[in-house]
Design an enzyme around this catalytic site. Structure first.
Site, PDB file in Angstrom:
ATOM      1  CG  ASP A  92      11.231  24.349  20.100  1.00 38.53           C
ATOM      2  OD1 ASP A  92      10.636  23.254  19.984  1.00 38.53           O
ATOM      3  OD2 ASP A  92      12.394  24.448  20.518  1.00 38.53           O
ATOM      4  CE  LYS A 158      14.402  27.070  22.226  1.00 35.54           C
ATOM      5  NZ  LYS A 158      14.072  26.755  20.812  1.00 35.54           N
ATOM      6  CE  LYS A 188      15.623  23.564  22.322  1.00 33.81           C
ATOM      7  NZ  LYS A 188      14.932  23.445  21.015  1.00 33.81           N
TER       8      LYS A 188
END
Length: 225
Positions: A92, A158, A188
């Protein structure tokens, strides 16, 4: 049909990214992740080996360029590569939020592409820090960052690190991310999701993965609901 506890758990990255986290706490989070049946456990890069050594069999995600995103692309790429070498299956990474606000999406894309090249087989999630972008750049900044992520080969976009003062995930942001990637990438939602109602709202808005630190409480709330 209503989502089951197990189905919701399978969409969660069970997260411990506090700077004060100890090895013992990371090992405990990994054990809890295995018990809950989540998708991954997400930890800091320096804790990947600890998480892998816990032996619970839960896939590991690690962050890169976290939480500011102001690291040089080569540094983010190397950090991601080291995390994967230590056992991470997912990364991430945080974009350079300032570059996105300045409209320099070529720089955002190049930053992401550097990490993608360094970890070609890892699942790559790109944190666009949506609350900050919406606050200062509006919808266009979020959409541009998402398109840069897609162009650079990301697997997910995300919402948030959860560390920015502008805030974390919101239904509006998730819907905007989902619209920008049109189902071609995952979405996300992460940052400030603390209840089952919050989690379900994010899924309804288009999220396909959730970043939670209080996963058990969210799952318990779903059961109670």
């Amino acid at each position: 049909m209503p989502i089951t506890r197990a189905e919701l758990a399978a969409l969660v990255d069970h997260t411990l990214l506090k700077p004060e986290a100890t090895e013992a706490q990371v090992a405990a989070v990994v054990a809890e992740a295995a018990d809950l049946g989540v998708a991954t456990v997400c930890v800091s890069p320096s804790m990947v080996a600890v998480a892998a050594g816990a032996g619970a069999g839960v896939p590991i995600a690690a962050v890169a360029g976290f939480p500011s995103g102001k690291h040089l692309p080569a540094v983010k790429a190397h950090e991601a590569a080291l995390a994967v070498a230590a056992g991470a299956a997912e990364i991430d990474m945080v974009i350079d939020v300032g570059a996105a606000l300045a409209g320099d999406f070529a720089a955002v894309r190049a930053d992401i592409a550097a990490v993608r090249a360094a970890v070609p087989h890892a699942v790559l999630k790109v944190i666009v820090e949506s609350a900050a972008l919406l606050e200062s750049g509006g919808d266009a900044a979020v959409t541009g960052a998402c398109r840069a992520a897609e162009d650079a080969g990301a697997d997910f976009v995300k919402t948030s690190t959860g560390f920015h003062p502008a805030g974390g995930a919101s239904v509006r942001a998730v819907a905007l991310l989902a619209d920008a990637v049109g189902g071609r990438l995952g979405v996300k939602a992460s940052g400030g999701i603390r209840t089952a109602a919050d989690a379900l709202a994010m899924l309804d808005a288009g999220a396909s993965r959730l970043g939670l630190s209080g996963t058990r409480a969210v799952l318990d709330g779903l059961t109670e609901g």
